[in-house]
Design a protein around this motif. Structure first.
Motif, PDB file in Angstrom:
ATOM      1  N   SER A  56       0.666  -1.309  -0.197  1.00 61.82           N
ATOM      2  CA  SER A  56      -0.116  -0.186  -0.068  1.00 61.82           C
ATOM      3  C   SER A  56       0.714   1.153   0.268  1.00 61.82           C
ATOM      4  N   TYR A  57       1.291   1.409   0.416  1.00 59.75           N
ATOM      5  CA  TYR A  57       2.960   1.985   0.355  1.00 59.75           C
ATOM      6  C   TYR A  57       3.762   2.408  -0.240  1.00 59.75           C
ATOM      7  N   ASP A  58       4.361   1.605  -1.080  1.00 60.04           N
ATOM      8  CA  ASP A  58       4.850   1.406  -2.376  1.00 60.04           C
ATOM      9  C   ASP A  58       4.256   2.119  -3.861  1.00 60.04           C
ATOM     10  N   THR A  59       2.577   1.432  -2.818  1.00 61.00           N
ATOM     11  CA  THR A  59       1.731   2.097  -4.447  1.00 61.00           C
ATOM     12  C   THR A  59       1.282   3.103  -4.709  1.00 61.00           C
ATOM     13  N   ALA A  60       1.168   4.148  -2.706  1.00 61.65           N
ATOM     14  CA  ALA A  60       0.712   5.117  -2.789  1.00 61.65           C
ATOM     15  C   ALA A  60       1.685   6.349  -3.445  1.00 61.65           C
ATOM     16  N   ALA A  61       3.062   5.738  -2.760  1.00 57.39           N
ATOM     17  CA  ALA A  61       4.295   7.022  -3.117  1.00 57.39           C
ATOM     18  C   ALA A  61       4.111   7.553  -4.078  1.00 57.39           C
ATOM     19  N   PRO A  62       4.249   6.908  -5.458  1.00 57.17           N
ATOM     20  CA  PRO A  62       4.736   7.053  -6.339  1.00 57.17           C
ATOM     21  C   PRO A  62       4.035   7.943  -7.083  1.00 57.17           C
ATOM     22  N   ALA A  63       2.602   7.796  -7.147  1.00 58.37           N
ATOM     23  CA  ALA A  63       1.362   8.502  -7.781  1.00 58.37           C
ATOM     24  C   ALA A  63       1.503   9.783  -7.356  1.00 58.37           C
ATOM     25  N   GLN A  64       1.790   9.967  -5.480  1.00 63.57           N
ATOM     26  CA  GLN A  64       1.276  11.687  -5.059  1.00 63.57           C
ATOM     27  C   GLN A  64       1.801  12.101  -6.098  1.00 63.57           C
ATOM     28  N   ILE A  65       1.595  13.875  -5.687  1.00 63.68           N
ATOM     29  CA  ILE A  65       2.705  14.467  -6.704  1.00 63.68           C
ATOM     30  C   ILE A  65       2.882  16.028  -6.013  1.00 63.68           C
ATOM     31  N   ALA A  66       3.605  17.124  -6.011  1.00 66.51           N
ATOM     32  CA  ALA A  66       3.849  18.035  -4.698  1.00 66.51           C
ATOM     33  C   ALA A  66       2.789  18.766  -5.317  1.00 66.51           C
ATOM     34  N   LEU A  67       2.105  19.686  -4.590  1.00 66.06           N
ATOM     35  CA  LEU A  67       1.433  21.207  -4.726  1.00 66.06           C
ATOM     36  C   LEU A  67       2.021  21.797  -4.448  1.00 66.06           C
ATOM     37  N   GLU A  68       2.568  23.209  -5.203  1.00 65.57           N
ATOM     38  CA  GLU A  68       2.904  24.106  -4.900  1.00 65.57           C
ATOM     39  C   GLU A  68       2.211  24.714  -3.728  1.00 65.57           C
ATOM     40  N   GLN A  69       3.130  25.470  -2.963  1.00 68.93           N
ATOM     41  CA  GLN A  69       2.552  26.506  -1.910  1.00 68.93           C
ATOM     42  C   GLN A  69       1.738  27.902  -1.990  1.00 68.93           C
ATOM     43  N   VAL A  70       0.551  27.928  -1.093  1.00 69.44           N
ATOM     44  CA  VAL A  70       0.048  29.483  -2.438  1.00 69.44           C
ATOM     45  C   VAL A  70       0.014  30.111  -0.838  1.00 69.44           C
ATOM     46  N   SER A  71       0.203  31.619  -1.071  1.00 67.12           N
ATOM     47  CA  SER A  71      -0.293  32.515  -0.074  1.00 67.12           C
ATOM     48  C   SER A  71      -1.192  33.578  -0.421  1.00 67.12           C
ATOM     49  N   ALA A  72      -1.841  33.766   0.253  1.00 69.89           N
ATOM     50  CA  ALA A  72      -3.343  34.691  -0.172  1.00 69.89           C
ATOM     51  C   ALA A  72      -3.770  35.408   1.262  1.00 69.89           C
ATOM     52  N   GLY A  73      -4.821  36.179   1.032  1.00 66.02           N
ATOM     53  CA  GLY A  73      -5.009  37.112   1.982  1.00 66.02           C
ATOM     54  C   GLY A  73      -5.847  36.395   3.513  1.00 66.02           C
ATOM     55  N   TRP A  74      -6.288  35.131   2.481  1.00 67.42           N
ATOM     56  CA  TRP A  74      -7.048  33.983   3.693  1.00 67.42           C
ATOM     57  C   TRP A  74      -6.336  32.729   3.388  1.00 67.42           C
ATOM     58  N   THR A  75      -6.091  32.126   4.691  1.00 71.53           N
ATOM     59  CA  THR A  75      -5.519  31.191   4.856  1.00 71.53           C
ATOM     60  C   THR A  75      -6.270  30.081   5.317  1.00 71.53           C
ATOM     61  N   VAL A  76      -6.024  28.865   4.703  1.00 73.98           N
ATOM     62  CA  VAL A  76      -7.373  27.516   4.904  1.00 73.98           C
ATOM     63  C   VAL A  76      -6.262  26.771   5.665  1.00 73.98           C
ATOM     64  N   THR A  77      -6.785  26.745   7.449  1.00 76.90           N
ATOM     65  CA  THR A  77      -6.934  25.678   8.116  1.00 76.90           C
ATOM     66  C   THR A  77      -6.907  24.063   8.445  1.00 76.90           C
ATOM     67  N   ASP A  78      -8.351  24.072   7.493  1.00 81.09           N
ATOM     68  CA  ASP A  78      -8.462  22.701   7.636  1.00 81.09           C
ATOM     69  C   ASP A  78      -9.659  22.773   5.970  1.00 81.09           C
ATOM     70  N   GLY A  79     -10.314  21.327   5.530  1.00 81.07           N
ATOM     71  CA  GLY A  79     -11.058  21.129   4.606  1.00 81.07           C
ATOM     72  C   GLY A  79     -11.274  20.154   4.326  1.00 81.07           C
ATOM     73  N   GLN A  80     -12.168  20.235   3.535  1.00 88.27           N
ATOM     74  CA  GLN A  80     -12.609  18.556   1.934  1.00 88.27           C
ATOM     75  C   GLN A  80     -13.245  18.923   1.265  1.00 88.27           C
ATOM     76  N   ILE A  81     -12.598  18.378   0.373  1.00 86.70           N
ATOM     77  CA  ILE A  81     -13.373  18.114  -0.804  1.00 86.70           C
ATOM     78  C   ILE A  81     -13.947  16.383  -1.064  1.00 86.70           C
ATOM     79  N   SER A  82     -14.949  16.399  -0.888  1.00 87.62           N
ATOM     80  CA  SER A  82     -15.620  15.356  -0.907  1.00 87.62           C
ATOM     81  C   SER A  82     -16.119  15.230  -2.433  1.00 87.62           C
ATOM     82  N   ILE A  83     -16.303  13.954  -2.805  1.00 90.15           N
ATOM     83  CA  ILE A  83     -17.094  13.338  -4.289  1.00 90.15           C
ATOM     84  C   ILE A  83     -18.252  12.253  -4.142  1.00 90.15           C
ATOM     85  N   GLY A  84     -19.254  12.523  -4.924  1.00 90.07           N
ATOM     86  CA  GLY A  84     -20.055  10.992  -4.587  1.00 90.07           C
ATOM     87  C   GLY A  84     -20.842  10.905  -6.140  1.00 90.07           C
ATOM     88  N   ILE A  85     -20.505   9.747  -6.538  1.00 86.25           N
ATOM     89  CA  ILE A  85     -20.685   9.368  -7.414  1.00 86.25           C
ATOM     90  C   ILE A  85     -21.873   7.310  -7.264  1.00 86.25           C
TER      91      ILE A  85
END
Length: 397
Positions: free
Chosen positions: A225-254
């Protein structure tokens, strides 16, 4: 013929349990192998694969309860003595094989059932119960571990069945004793030599085999599970703006094959600039989502494929738009880019601002066809067109 066992023969109930279990296993094992190897690239292929897996799972749950009933019945029954010499190597091997079978007919369907309950989606069980199990959370890691254990325990069961059948034919064709005949229906009395069935070594050895196999299997599953999941991830660039997200979730349902499947993205960023006092265009937002961070029940790997998100080619999705405030209602109006398609989107949301803290939530329904997702599934019999997106965010200024 007696309903219960005697010291010389098996009763009708024991024989019925034996042959019913054998029949179910002979149906289940090929179904699982065939279903596993079937393709699922089109509606028809997916429907056939899901049908066979549902049949496999439904019969597996049946085996589990038949096995429990068989064991409970056996606890109160006399067991006819073995027809081989007590404490001989042959008797000990036969006893070990029997215990491996007893454990496997419970462990194999149980691990399969837990795997089903720990994930969601593909191929429901047809009993009016069993989609979920008490104390079994929705967990990708638990699903992966139980999937490996289910496969390993199935191999132990198949090997034990092969040895059991070979032993039965040896008794019938070479030894020419009544071992096989007295498990068939009809009156057969054969005095057993006794002794072997009562040995404690066979059940202890069988439990040790399952414990060792289970421990190794769980470790291997977690490493995979660790070996399979690790290569698939990508690094997103850090962002800076007027508001800083402290928590949150993006969910989908099909909806797949009539079953609701829920998932979520674990890696995403949001650059938010927003003036709570403004009206009209009150700010702007840019959200980037790592597609490989999606977990979507049992269909996660399928969702990453070329016909769906094609995460290898399009590893991110992005929404960029304006935040519009009008009479106490809020809308993010912009463009959502997924898999190379850019679609205009209006996303209404609820917003609560208390000082420098903001809480927002909203739900949006998209059409997967607008983004070329699941193009081979042209109708909703296998995969629904609607994709429900739920977003919740906490941010500080």
């Amino acid at each position: 013929m007696s309903v219960s066992n005697t010291a010389r023969s098996y009763g009708t109930v024991t024989k019925t349990f034996h042959w019913l279990t054998a029949l179910l296993i002979l149906m289940i094992a090929p179904l699982g192998m065939i279903a596993h190897d079937l393709p699922y690239g089109t509606d028809a292929e997916l429907a056939q694969k899901a049908f066979l897996f549902s049949l496999h799972k439904t019969l597996g749950v049946t085996v589990f309860f038949v096995a429990l009933a068989r064991i409970l019945w056996a606890l109160g029954q006399v067991k006819p003595g073995a027809l081989t010499a007590p404490h001989s190597a042959q008797a000990m091997i036969a006893s070990l094989v029997h215990w491996l079978l007893y454990i496997s007919i419970v462990a194999v369907p149980l691990t399969g059932w837990v795997h089903h309950a720990a994930t969601s989606g593909f191929a429901p069980i047809w009993w009016p119960f069993g989609q979920d199990l008490p104390l079994v959370p929705k967990s990708q890691s638990l699903a992966e571990v139980t999937a490996v254990l289910h496969g390993l325990f199935s191999q132990i069961m198949i090997a034990s069945i092969a040895l059991h059948v070979a032993g039965a034919f040896k008794h019938h064709l070479i030894d020419k004793d009544a071992t096989l005949r007295r498990m068939w229906f009809g009156k057969t009395n054969a005095a057993g030599l006794g002794g072997a069935h009562g040995s404690w070594r066979a059940p202890v050895a069988a439990l040790a085999i399952f414990a060792l196999t289970g421990g190794i299997g769980a470790a291997v599953a977690l490493v995979q599970s660790y070996d399979t999941a690790a290569p698939a991830q990508i690094a997103l660039e850090q962002v800076s703006a007027g508001w800083t997200v402290t928590d949150g979730q993006i969910s989908i349902g099909i909806t797949q094959l009539g079953s609701n499947v829920q998932g979520s993205f674990t890696d995403w960023t949001a650059a938010i600039n927003f003036d709570p006092a403004a009206t009209g265009i009150a700010g702007e937002v840019s959200t980037t989502i790592s597609i490989p961070s999606l977990t979507l029940g049992s269909v996660t790997s399928q969702a990453m494929g070329a016909d769906f998100f094609d995460s290898a080619t399009y590893p991110t999705a992005r929404f960029t738009g304006a935040i519009i405030a009008e009479a106490g209602s809020y809308t993010a109006d912009g463009v959502l880019a997924i898999k190379g398609s850019e679609v205009p989107v209006r996303f209404p949301f609820d917003l609560t601002v208390a000082g420098d803290t903001a809480e927002m939530s909203g739900t949006l329904t998209l059409d997967r066809r607008d983004f070329g997702i699941g193009a081979s599934m042209a109708d909703e019999s296998s995969l629904g067109f609607a994709v429900d997106v739920t977003l919740s965010v906490s941010a500080t200024r």
